[in-house]
Design an enzyme around this catalytic site. Structure first.
Site, PDB file in Angstrom:
ATOM      1  CD  GLU A 193      12.213   0.015  10.254  1.00 49.49           C
ATOM      2  OE1 GLU A 193      12.767   0.904  10.933  1.00 49.49           O
ATOM      3  OE2 GLU A 193      12.709  -1.098  10.041  1.00 49.49           O
ATOM      4  CE  LYS A 210      -2.095   3.053   1.814  1.00 49.55           C
ATOM      5  NZ  LYS A 210      -1.818   4.436   1.367  1.00 49.55           N
ATOM      6  CB  THR A 248       5.359   7.653  16.170  1.00 56.34           C
ATOM      7  OG1 THR A 248       6.752   7.573  15.856  1.00 56.34           O
ATOM      8  CG2 THR A 248       5.125   6.987  17.514  1.00 56.34           C
ATOM      9  CB  CYS A 265      12.443   8.057   9.227  1.00 56.04           C
ATOM     10  SG  CYS A 265      13.427   6.909   8.288  1.00 56.04           S
ATOM     11  CD  GLU A 314       9.656  12.253  12.255  1.00 54.63           C
ATOM     12  OE1 GLU A 314       8.477  11.923  12.435  1.00 54.63           O
ATOM     13  OE2 GLU A 314      10.494  11.519  11.728  1.00 54.63           O
TER      14      GLU A 314
HETATM   15  P1  NAD Z   1       1.973   8.316   7.563  1.00 59.17           P
HETATM   16  O1  NAD Z   1       2.088   7.536   8.818  1.00 59.17           O
HETATM   17  O2  NAD Z   1       0.920   9.345   7.474  1.00 59.17           O
HETATM   18  O3  NAD Z   1       1.699   7.331   6.330  1.00 59.17           O
HETATM   19  C1  NAD Z   1       2.450   6.176   6.101  1.00 59.17           C
HETATM   20  C2  NAD Z   1       1.572   5.153   5.406  1.00 59.17           C
HETATM   21  O4  NAD Z   1       0.506   4.814   6.270  1.00 59.17           O
HETATM   22  C3  NAD Z   1       0.949   5.653   4.114  1.00 59.17           C
HETATM   23  O5  NAD Z   1       0.888   4.590   3.182  1.00 59.17           O
HETATM   24  C4  NAD Z   1      -0.444   6.051   4.544  1.00 59.17           C
HETATM   25  O6  NAD Z   1      -1.385   5.984   3.512  1.00 59.17           O
HETATM   26  C5  NAD Z   1      -0.732   5.013   5.609  1.00 59.17           C
HETATM   27  N1  NAD Z   1      -1.725   5.462   6.582  1.00 59.17           N
HETATM   28  C6  NAD Z   1      -2.010   6.742   6.964  1.00 59.17           C
HETATM   29  N2  NAD Z   1      -3.012   6.750   7.858  1.00 59.17           N
HETATM   30  C7  NAD Z   1      -3.370   5.459   8.051  1.00 59.17           C
HETATM   31  C8  NAD Z   1      -4.353   4.824   8.869  1.00 59.17           C
HETATM   32  N3  NAD Z   1      -5.189   5.533   9.640  1.00 59.17           N
HETATM   33  N4  NAD Z   1      -4.445   3.483   8.833  1.00 59.17           N
HETATM   34  C9  NAD Z   1      -3.615   2.752   8.039  1.00 59.17           C
HETATM   35  N5  NAD Z   1      -2.691   3.296   7.241  1.00 59.17           N
HETATM   36  C10 NAD Z   1      -2.557   4.634   7.244  1.00 59.17           C
HETATM   37  O7  NAD Z   1       3.412   8.858   7.296  1.00 59.17           O
HETATM   38  P2  NAD Z   1       3.935   9.653   6.037  1.00 59.17           P
HETATM   39  O8  NAD Z   1       3.383  11.010   6.078  1.00 59.17           O
HETATM   40  O9  NAD Z   1       3.691   8.850   4.803  1.00 59.17           O
HETATM   41  O10 NAD Z   1       5.527   9.652   6.297  1.00 59.17           O
HETATM   42  C11 NAD Z   1       6.096  10.499   7.237  1.00 59.17           C
HETATM   43  C12 NAD Z   1       6.410   9.765   8.522  1.00 59.17           C
HETATM   44  O11 NAD Z   1       7.015   8.509   8.253  1.00 59.17           O
HETATM   45  C13 NAD Z   1       7.403  10.489   9.380  1.00 59.17           C
HETATM   46  O12 NAD Z   1       6.944  10.495  10.709  1.00 59.17           O
HETATM   47  C14 NAD Z   1       8.677   9.674   9.287  1.00 59.17           C
HETATM   48  O13 NAD Z   1       9.515   9.718  10.369  1.00 59.17           O
HETATM   49  C15 NAD Z   1       8.143   8.315   9.065  1.00 59.17           C
HETATM   50  N6  NAD Z   1       9.129   7.491   8.340  1.00 59.17           N
HETATM   51  C16 NAD Z   1       9.820   6.560   9.036  1.00 59.17           C
HETATM   52  C17 NAD Z   1      10.773   5.782   8.410  1.00 59.17           C
HETATM   53  C18 NAD Z   1      11.538   4.733   9.156  1.00 59.17           C
HETATM   54  O14 NAD Z   1      12.160   3.905   8.538  1.00 59.17           O
HETATM   55  N7  NAD Z   1      11.503   4.722  10.467  1.00 59.17           N
HETATM   56  C19 NAD Z   1      11.012   5.951   7.039  1.00 59.17           C
HETATM   57  C20 NAD Z   1      10.285   6.920   6.351  1.00 59.17           C
HETATM   58  C21 NAD Z   1       9.333   7.681   7.012  1.00 59.17           C
END
Ligand code: NAD
Length: 498
Positions: free
Chosen positions: A267, A191, A246, A302, A401
């Protein structure tokens, strides 16, 4: 050799074909409801595509196809060497289509196209190759039972894996999950983030060309709170592996407890410290890497080194070096090979970054570089590389963050103080330490609570080494042999000879 000029990328962007439908059972499919959502190109703020907005019905279809492909043994039943041959072909197809894949990343999320090409796409192929090569070199185990029995401990694929991934490294992070999951024999549903579906959609088609059987690698596009949630709650998804915020990571733990207790691997966010001791001789290298650590990928990383902890005796000198590097960043059209920082992914993310910048100012921080947004070629989604000096670790800018190009500089006087500040965060994804003392390097690295501690570099990352977080930065590890643990289960078979 292809000439990767500005004109080349501009021309290619005009002719590129975007795949805008979900990919289920080896074919592109519209959402059953026919619903779509808009993907915006952040470099222009113009509509890039209308992409299928999948819901529960589409997720059901994808899970059912993945389950059938798994149960049929069409992939799980192949030998590791047979899977390796196919996945190596896919790794080569990524190279063969590298410009197209790089452009898809850039059009979706705005990173400089030369970074997309050299880092994301080449990295994706290298990681697939590494896992393909690893899979037929891992042996199972035999327990020391003595002569009366033979007890084997064999690793088996788990079944249907859902991989929910973010927009900052759309292709790479999908492959971090996909490569070990596929090589272990599972069927997978990816996804992608709603902002960046296109590279993974193209990858799914390339997987079919390489010989991955239909139904083994599916892509469900759409909103997180709809399609992502449906995957998290699905009773026939055996494992959910997630990279993102998170807050959403915690939702996946809840989805698991409300459904089939599927293992959840996370992650999530970070607020990584980069600690510069005065006994580091090569401060030029430290400053180059510190700038890379916060400005690469617009700071949308991240593990971004967003807290720069500098020993007070060298702080003024070091901050001057950082200001010079912030000024050297070339903000602009990500299709221009001269650009080193593109736009932020979307308006919501820009607003979030700018509000944290403004909050920092109201809390008394002074921006010694940047400190505001910017408009370039009609897009107002740019943020200037920003440095706040004399930050304390209690200020909001040092705690939250930002996920943008914003650095907080914090001074310290002793090793103990540096370690205390470094660990004073709910996160624990990565850290860096700069020192020419071997003793101090070991001592400090052991005391910092983070999944990766880089010494005299930043963001050390390789397919060979695990990547993941302590504390609220996650559960489990991507990359390395350890990632197979997430996508296999161990079976004991005890044969009694008595
Ligand atoms: P996000 O959590 O909003 O989205 C990540 C994924 O989750 C997307 O595919 C999104 O569609 C899905 N998602 C969103 N809401 C959801 C829900 N209610 N239920 C199920 N799935 C849902 O994060 P983002 O905006 O895509 O990315 C930014 C964040 O990701 C930052 O906090 C960053 O630190 C983190 N990140 C972490 C790593 C790591 O390896 N630790 C790597 C990249 C990004």
């Amino acid at each position: 050799m292809t000439d990767h000029s500005y004109a080349f990328w501009q021309a290619k962007a005009k002719t590129i074909t975007l795949k805008n439908l979900a990919f289920i059972n080896g074919e592109y499919r519209a959402a059953q409801s026919a619903a779509t959502y808009e993907v915006i190109n952040p470099a222009t703020e113009q509509l890039l595509a209308e992409v299928s907005a999948c819901d529960e019905a589409d997720v059901d279809a994808a899970v059912s196809c993945a389950r059938s492909s798994f149960d049929s043994g069409v992939w799980a039943g192949k030998t590791p060497s047979e899977r390796k041959a196919i996945v190596l072909k896919l790794a080569q197809l990524i190279i063969d289509n590298k410009e197209e894949l790089a452009l898809l990343e850039t059009l979706d999320m705005g990173k400089p196209v030369m970074d997309a090409l050299n880092v994301d796409v080449m990295g994706a192929s290298a990681i697939l190759t590494w896992y393909a090569e690893a899979a037929d070199k891992i042996y199972d185990e035999i327990a020391p039972t003595g002569d009366g029995a033979l007890a084997t401990m064999t690793r088996e694929p788990i079944g249907v894996i859902a991989a929910i991934v973010p927009w900052n490294f759309p292709l790479d992070i999908a492959i971090w999950k996909l490569a070990p999951a596929l090589m272990a024999g599972n069927s997978v549903i990816v996804k992608p983030a709603e902002q960046s579906p296109h590279s993974v959609l193209r990858l799914a088609e390339l997987a079919i060309d390489a010989g991955v059987p239909k139904g083994v690698f599916n892509v469900v596009t759409g909103y997180g709170h709809v399609a992502g949630k449906a995957l998290g709650l699905h009773n026939d998804v055996d494992v959910a592996t997630f990279t993102g915020s998170t807050a959403v990571g915690k939702l996946f733990l809840r989805y698991s407890s409300e459904s089939n207790m599927k293992p959840v691997w996370l992650e999530t966010g970070g607020k990584s410290p980069n600690v510069i001791f005065a006994d580091c001789e090569n401060l030029e290298k430290a400053a180059d890497k510190a700038a890379f650590g916060i400005f690469f990928n617009q700071g949308e990383v991240c593990s971004a080194n967003s807290r720069l902890l500098v020993e007070n005796s060298i702080k003024d000198e070091f901050v001057e070096k950082m200001i010079a590097r912030a000024k050297a960043v070339v903000l602009g059209d990500p299709l221009n090979p001269e650009t080193t920082m593109g736009p932020i992914v979307n308006r919501k993310q820009v607003d979030s970054i700018i509000s944290l910048i403004e909050r920092a100012k109201t809390e008394g921080c002074v921006a010694v570089a940047g400190g505001s947004g910017a408009t370039i070629d009609g897009s107002s989604l740019y943020v200037q590389p920003t440095i706040f000096n004399d930050v304390t670790n209690q200020m909001t800018i040092a705690r939250e963050e930002v996920f943008g190009p914003v650095l907080s500089v914090i001074g310290f006087d002793s090793e103990e103080e540096a370690i205390a500040i470094a660990n004073d965060t709910p996160y624990g994804l990565a850290a860096s330490v700069w020192t020419d003392s071997l003793n101090r390097a070991h001592r400090v690295a052991r005391k910092i609570k983070a999944g990766t501690v880089s010494v005299n570099t930043v963001d050390a990352l390789s397919p060979m080494t695990p990547f993941g977080g302590y504390k609220q930065s996650g559960i489990g590890r991507d990359l390395s042999i350890h990632a197979f643990d997430k996508f296999t289960q161990v079976k004991t078979t005890w044969i009694d000879f008595s």
